[in-house]
Design an enzyme around this catalytic site. Structure first.
Site, mmCIF file in Angstrom:
data_model
loop_
_atom_site.group_PDB
_atom_site.id
_atom_site.type_symbol
_atom_site.label_atom_id
_atom_site.label_comp_id
_atom_site.label_asym_id
_atom_site.label_seq_id
_atom_site.Cartn_x
_atom_site.Cartn_y
_atom_site.Cartn_z
ATOM 1 N N ASP A 1 0.848 -1.201 0.000
ATOM 2 C CA ASP A 1 0.000 0.000 0.000
ATOM 3 C C ASP A 1 0.880 1.246 0.000
ATOM 4 O O ASP A 1 2.061 1.181 0.359
ATOM 5 C CB ASP A 1 -0.959 0.013 1.199
ATOM 6 C CG ASP A 1 -0.258 0.115 2.544
ATOM 7 O OD1 ASP A 1 0.826 -0.501 2.710
ATOM 8 O OD2 ASP A 1 -0.768 0.803 3.447
ATOM 9 N N GLU B 1 0.062 -0.922 5.860
ATOM 10 C CA GLU B 1 1.126 -0.338 6.680
ATOM 11 C C GLU B 1 0.915 1.151 6.886
ATOM 12 O O GLU B 1 1.087 1.675 7.991
ATOM 13 C CB GLU B 1 2.512 -0.586 6.049
ATOM 14 C CG GLU B 1 3.673 -0.387 7.018
ATOM 15 C CD GLU B 1 4.132 1.052 7.171
ATOM 16 O OE1 GLU B 1 4.805 1.363 8.178
ATOM 17 O OE2 GLU B 1 3.823 1.897 6.300
HETATM 18 N N1 BES Z 1 8.684 3.180 5.507
HETATM 19 C C1 BES Z 1 8.104 4.116 6.409
HETATM 20 C C2 BES Z 1 8.908 4.287 7.681
HETATM 21 C C3 BES Z 1 10.331 4.734 7.535
HETATM 22 C C4 BES Z 1 10.782 5.451 6.428
HETATM 23 C C5 BES Z 1 11.221 4.425 8.532
HETATM 24 C C6 BES Z 1 12.106 5.834 6.338
HETATM 25 C C7 BES Z 1 12.529 4.835 8.446
HETATM 26 C C8 BES Z 1 12.977 5.525 7.341
HETATM 27 C C9 BES Z 1 6.684 3.655 6.743
HETATM 28 O O1 BES Z 1 5.973 3.294 5.591
HETATM 29 C C10 BES Z 1 5.932 4.788 7.390
HETATM 30 O O2 BES Z 1 5.619 5.715 6.699
HETATM 31 N N2 BES Z 1 5.651 4.696 8.691
HETATM 32 C C11 BES Z 1 4.837 5.674 9.358
HETATM 33 C C12 BES Z 1 4.170 5.068 10.546
HETATM 34 C C13 BES Z 1 2.904 4.343 10.257
HETATM 35 C C14 BES Z 1 2.320 3.826 11.563
HETATM 36 C C15 BES Z 1 1.892 5.131 9.500
HETATM 37 C C16 BES Z 1 5.697 6.800 9.874
HETATM 38 O O3 BES Z 1 6.879 6.606 10.202
HETATM 39 O O4 BES Z 1 5.148 7.903 9.977
HETATM 40 MN MN MN Z 2 7.086 2.109 4.358
HETATM 41 MN MN MN Z 3 5.286 5.182 4.601
#
Ligand code: BES
Ligand code: MN
Ligand code: MN
Length: 460
Positions: free
Chosen positions: A88, A158
């Site tokens: 996604d 995710e």
């Molecule tokens: N892939 C990201 C997280 C990420 C990106 C970690 C770059 C470290 C470096 C993930 O898809 C994301 O966007 N996570 C969200 C949290 C989620 C609970 C919506 C975030 O970090 O805001």
């Molecule tokens: Mn991600």
């Molecule tokens: Mn993300």
């Protein structure tokens, strides 16, 4: 290994063509209007796993979006690596800031990516990254060089908090049993400094509402005599962080793991170029918690940010109104050993405490997640570091990232296995932003590093 790397080299162009097809699907999990696209994307991922040589491929239904599963079990006595990714993507808006439409991928050179980068929503987060695993797996299968068992789970929620994955993992402990989890959904520290991500921050996300009068009021007839909820909310937000950049919520830092001087010195090996940092985001000056560097502020320290604020009249022209309500979304990034439940409670108490008596407030928590740390003396870390050192021909350092992937802590808790975050993106790739892109160099280095990781890990 050379055979595997040759196979990758020979199939380079096809890998890109196939990734483009995946990127054309608008699998936006947050927007129900895109439901069919999300489902179509799950089917395409399953087909790719099958074509690459996976067995038992399944599009597993959940209460939300399906989880794509596949495996190759060579021998029960060999170690098993579980590969995790998400198909996604974030909503692409604001659309007008994209140079070309977000789901029409194209390649263009940039200063940081002189070999070219793939521009499309999801190119770096996370389609381009989990696709590296499918292609590396294909290369190992086709050249008969897969050294251990592998399982894949690719989820579709995710970006909206992995709601269904939690239940799925709990209900399928046997199916998902593994020795370690390998994830490419993070970035390198910089283009010149490859890193293995050894930590992620947790998250606590709140929505708040302040209600003043019971209806919108004429600001001439009532102004000056009633609490304006926008003003009240602004004052309350201003009280969340003090003049030293510290979060003022009572007990907020109680469980924060402070790093030793040695650990901070180790971290400081990563070049923290302030001028470069400011330039990269067109910023005049940094700010943050006193006593910590920019690198520390964005990785080992917890933070609080207002992500959105609204209320009253925001349309064309002027309207003289005192709104009845004002709202904000506020998120906090957490570090070990803070927990989202603890922080949600502390935030709520504090917000209630600082609210004046003449307004009503409402605090609603959204999804949260636990922070995660992978110690650098684990074989998972060592196998990844060595793999990337071979692929990049450079020393690879550990790096704690500021982002969040809440499922990593849950994997550890439920499956008893460590996650190793071998991600190849760059902060400048504009994930979650207009013109998201993923470097071709990064894509290919990733595909090369993965079989090397498998080889190292299987021997350990
Ligand atoms: N892939 C990201 C997280 C990420 C990106 C970690 C770059 C470290 C470096 C993930 O898809 C994301 O966007 N996570 C969200 C949290 C989620 C609970 C919506 C975030 O970090 O805001
Ligand atoms: Mn991600
Ligand atoms: Mn993300």
């Amino acid at each position: 290994m050379q055979e595997t790397l040759n196979y990758i080299q020979e199939n380079k162009q096809r890998y890109i063509d196939e990734l483009f097809e995946l990127l054309k699907i608008a699998s936006i999990s947050a927007d129900p209007a895109y439901k069919n696209e999300v489902l179509k994307c799950a089917e395409m991922c399953a087909q790719h796993l099958k074509n690459a040589g996976a067995d038992a491929v399944e599009v597993c239904q959940t209460k939300g979006y399906p989880i794509v599963y596949g495996e190759k079990i060579l021998d029960k006595n060999l170690p098993t690596v579980l590969v995790y990714g998400h198909y996604d993507v974030q909503p692409p808006d604001p659309l007008e800031l994209w140079k070309k439409p977000p789901f029409e991928p194209y390649i263009e050179k940039t200063e940081i990516h002189p070999d070219g980068a793939i521009f499309a929503r999801g190119s770096a987060d996370d389609k381009g990254q989990f696709f590296m695993h499918i292609k590396a797996f294909e290369a190992m299968m086709k050249t008969n060089t897969l050294p251990c068992n592998v399982k894949f789970i690719i989820e579709g929620e995710e970006e909206v908090g992995s709601v269904s994955l939690g239940d799925f993992v709990n209900e399928n402990k046997e199916k998902l049993s593994c020795d370690c989890i390998l994830i490419s959904d993070t970035g390198l520290y910089s283009k010149d400094q490859p890193t293995v991500t050894t930590g992620l921050r947790g998250l606590s996300y709140m929505e708040v509402e302040v209600e003043g009068p019971g209806r919108d009021l004429h600001s001439g007839l009532y102004g000056g005599a009633v609490p304006n909820p926008i003003h009240v909310l602004s004052r309350m937000i201003a009280q969340l962080i003090d003049e030293n950049g510290r979060i003022a919520i009572d007990g907020f830092y109680d469980n924060v793991l402070e790093l030793s001087a040695e650990e901070r010195a180790e971290m400081a090996k990563l070049k923290d170029d302030q001028e470069e940092f400011k330039k990269s985001i067109s910023l005049k000056g940094v700010e943050g918690e006193e006593g910590f560097t920019t690198l520390e502020r964005t990785s080992i320290r917890p933070t609080l940010d207002c992500n959105g604020i609204w209320g009253g009249y925001t349309g064309e022209g002027a309207k003289t109104v005192i709104p009845s309500k004002a709202f904000a979304k506020i998120s906090m990034r957490l570090v070990p050993y803070q927990t989202p439940d603890e922080i949600t409670e502390k935030f709520t108490k504090y917000f209630e405490k600082i609210a004046p008596d003449n307004v009503k407030i409402k605090v609603t928590p959204h999804h949260g997640g636990m922070p995660y740390v992978l110690p650098s003396d684990t074989k998972e870390f060592v196998a990844a570091k060595k793999a990337m050192e071979t692929a990049f021909g450079k020393e690879v350092l550990p790096y704690r990232s500021g982002g969040s992937i809440p499922i990593t802590a849950m994997f550890e808790q439920v499956l008893g296995a460590k996650s190793v975050l071998m991600g190849f993106g760059l902060d400048s790739d504009a994930i979650h932003s207009p013109n998201e892109h993923y470097g071709l160099f990064n894509f290919y280095k990733g595909i090369e590093s993965i079989p090397l990781f498998f080889e190292n890990y299987a021997k350990m």
